[in-house]
Motif scaffolding. Structure first.
Motif, PDB file in Angstrom:
ATOM      1  N   GLN A 108      -3.776   8.810   8.826  1.00  0.00           N
ATOM      2  CA  GLN A 108      -4.835   8.914   7.820  1.00  0.00           C
ATOM      3  C   GLN A 108      -6.214   9.003   8.469  1.00  0.00           C
ATOM      4  N   SER A 157       0.826  -1.206   0.000  1.00  0.00           N
ATOM      5  CA  SER A 157       0.000   0.000   0.000  1.00  0.00           C
ATOM      6  C   SER A 157       0.861   1.258   0.000  1.00  0.00           C
ATOM      7  N   ALA A 158       1.937   1.248   0.805  1.00  0.00           N
ATOM      8  CA  ALA A 158       2.806   2.423   0.887  1.00  0.00           C
ATOM      9  C   ALA A 158       3.569   2.640  -0.417  1.00  0.00           C
ATOM     10  N   LYS A 210       0.908   3.512  -3.221  1.00  0.00           N
ATOM     11  CA  LYS A 210      -0.023   4.596  -2.869  1.00  0.00           C
ATOM     12  C   LYS A 210      -1.483   4.155  -3.021  1.00  0.00           C
TER      13      LYS A 210
END
Length: 382
Positions: A261, A208-209, A212
Motif C-alpha cells: 500500500q 483491517s484486512a 477493508k
C-alpha cells in the motif's frame, strides 16, 4: 494549484518509467521525472509554478514518504547484516575522511563558505537508490551485505549532519530538533515492538484486512505526518522524520500488505509529484549565467566518486565502491533547504543536483560491472 497542474504532473511523470524500461541502460526512474519537471518548470516552459504552497506541501509529503520507504528497505532485522556492520562502518569512516579533505579543497577553489556542506555531500550515499538497485539486479553475498551496511550508515549520518552543515549559525537548534525526532522514532519502535509482542498489531491487521478498513495505512500516515510536523517545527527536514520512522518500522517488521500500500502511494503519485516539483523548481539557467557553478557541480560529482572509490583500499571491489556513491536524497534536501534558507549562492542549488546526476550516471554503469563481479565472487565462495 488545480487539476490541470496535477494532470500535467501525472502525465509527464510517465517519462521516468519510459526511460527506465530498457534494463541495459540502468537509468533510475527519478531521472526521467526530474527531467520532465525541468522541461515544464522554471527552466523550461513554466507550465508548473513550483512556488505554489499547495504543490509544495504535496511535494513535501512525497519526500517524507520516499524517505520512509527507503528506511523500511534497510534490513535491520537480518542477522546476516550484523557481522557486516563493522566492515561497513570502517569503509564509511574512510569515505568521510577522504570527503573532508576534498570538501575543504573544493570550497577553497570555488571561494564558497560551504565546506561542511560539501563534506556531507561527498560522504553521503543514497539508500533510496542503492538498496532497490541491489535488489533489482539480484546482487547477493558478503560484499552486498557490507555495501548495504555502509550505505545505510552513510545515509543516516548524512541525514543527521545535513541541517548542521548547511546552516552552521543555527546548528544547535538543528541538533536539538534532530535529537527530538530520533528520540520520538525510538519511542515509536518501543511501542510498535510491544504491539507486535502482545499480538495487538496482528489483531488489528486481521480486522483491517477483513473489513477493508486500511487501518494500518491510516495509522502509519498519521504517525508519519505527526513526526514530519515535529521536524518542521524543530527546523529539521522531513527527510529525517521519514527515514527515522522507516527504520523504526523496519526494526519491528513491516506487513507485506502495508508495504504494498505504501509503495503504491509513494511510487504511484506522491513520489513522482515530488521529483517533478523538484525539477520544476530548479533554475538551470543560473548555470548558464554562472558557468563556475557547472564546474562546481562536476567537481562535486567527480569528488564523490573518488571518495567512495577509496573503499578499494579496504578490499571492496571498485565497481561496488562506485555503486555506493549514488546520491539523491541528500543533494535534493541540501538544494531545497538551502534555497528556503537563502544560504546558497545563485546557481549553487542546481550545481548540487548536477553533482548528484554525475554520480547516478556512473552508478548506472557501475551496476552493470558489479553484477558479473558479484556472481564471480559468489561462485568463488561456493
Amino acid at each position: 494549484m488545480n487539476f490541470q497542474t496535477l494532470a500535467i504532473i501525472s502525465v509527464i511523470a510517465l517519462l521516468g518509467p519510459l526511460l527506465a524500461t530498457p534494463r541495459r541502460w540502468n537509468i533510475p526512474v527519478v531521472i526521467g521525472q526530474l527531467g520532465a519537471g525541468v522541461i515544464v518548470g522554471r527552466t523550461g516552459f513554466g507550465l508548473i509554478d513550483a512556488t505554489d504552497p499547495t504543490l509544495t506541501l504535496l511535494a513535501d509529503i512525497g519526500f517524507a514518504l520516499i524517505m520512509f520507504v527507503a528506511g523500511t528497505h534497510v534490513p535491520i532485522r537480518s542477522s546476516a547484516i550484523r557481522p557486516a556492520l563493522s566492515a561497513g562502518l570502517a569503509r564509511a569512516i574512510l569515505v568521510t575522511v577522504s570527503a573532508s579533505a576534498l570538501g575543504v579543497a573544493i570550497a577553497l577553489i570555488f571561494g564558497t563558505q560551504h565546506a561542511p556542506l560539501y563534506i556531507v555531500l561527498l560522504a553521503s550515499s543514497s539508500a533510496a537508490l542503492v538498496l532497490p538497485l541491489i535488489r533489482s539486479l539480484g546482487l547477493r553475498g558478503r560484499w552486498m551485505l557490507e555495501l548495504t551496511a555502509q550505505v545505510a550508515i552513510a545515509d543516516i549520518a548524512a541525514i543527521v549532519a545535513l541541517p548542521l552543515a548547511i546552516d552552521p549559525p543555527n546548528a544547535g537548534r538543528a541538533a536539538l530538533g534532530a535529537a527530538l525526532v530520533a528520540a520520538l522514532a525510538v519511542a515509536l519502535y518501543i511501542v510498535l515492538a510491544w504491539l507486535e509482542r502482545t499480538g495487538s498489531r496482528l489483531r488489528l491487521h486481521k480486522l483491517s484486512a477483513n473489513r477493508k478498513f486500511a487501518l494500518e495505512l491510516r495509522i502509519q500516515l498519521a504517525i508519519l505526518f505527526a513526526l514530519s510536523a515535529v521536524a518542521v517545527f524543530s527546523h529539521v527536514s522531513v527527510m529525517l522524520a521519514g527515514f527515522a520512522f522507516g527504520l523504526a518500522v523496519a526494526a519491528v517488521g513491516e506487513p507485506r500488505r502495508l508495504a504494498r500500500q505504501l509503495f503504491a502511494l509513494a511510487e504511484g503519485f506522491f513520489g513522482p509529484l515530488f521529483f517533478v516539483w523538484l525539477g520544476a523548481s530548479l533554475a538551470l539557467r543560473d548555470l548558464a549565467e554562472h558557468p563556475q557553478m557547472i564546474a562546481l557541480g562536476l567537481a562535486l560529482g567527480l569528488a564523490t566518486l573518488l571518495t567512495h572509490a577509496t573503499t578499494r583500499v579496504l578490499g571492496l571491489p571498485l565497481s561496488f565502491g562506485l555503486l555506493s556513491a549514488a546520491q539523491l536524497g541528500i543533494p535534493i534536501a541540501a538544494a531545497t533547504i538551502g534555497t528556503q534558507l537563502q544560504v546558497l549562492v545563485p546557481g549553487e542549488a542546481a550545481a548540487l543536483l548536477l553533482g548528484a546526476l554525475v554520480t547516478i550516471a556512473v552508478t548506472a554503469a557501475a551496476s552493470g560491472w558489479a553484477q558479473p563481479r558479484a556472481a564471480s565472487v559468489e561462485k568463488d565462495l561456493a
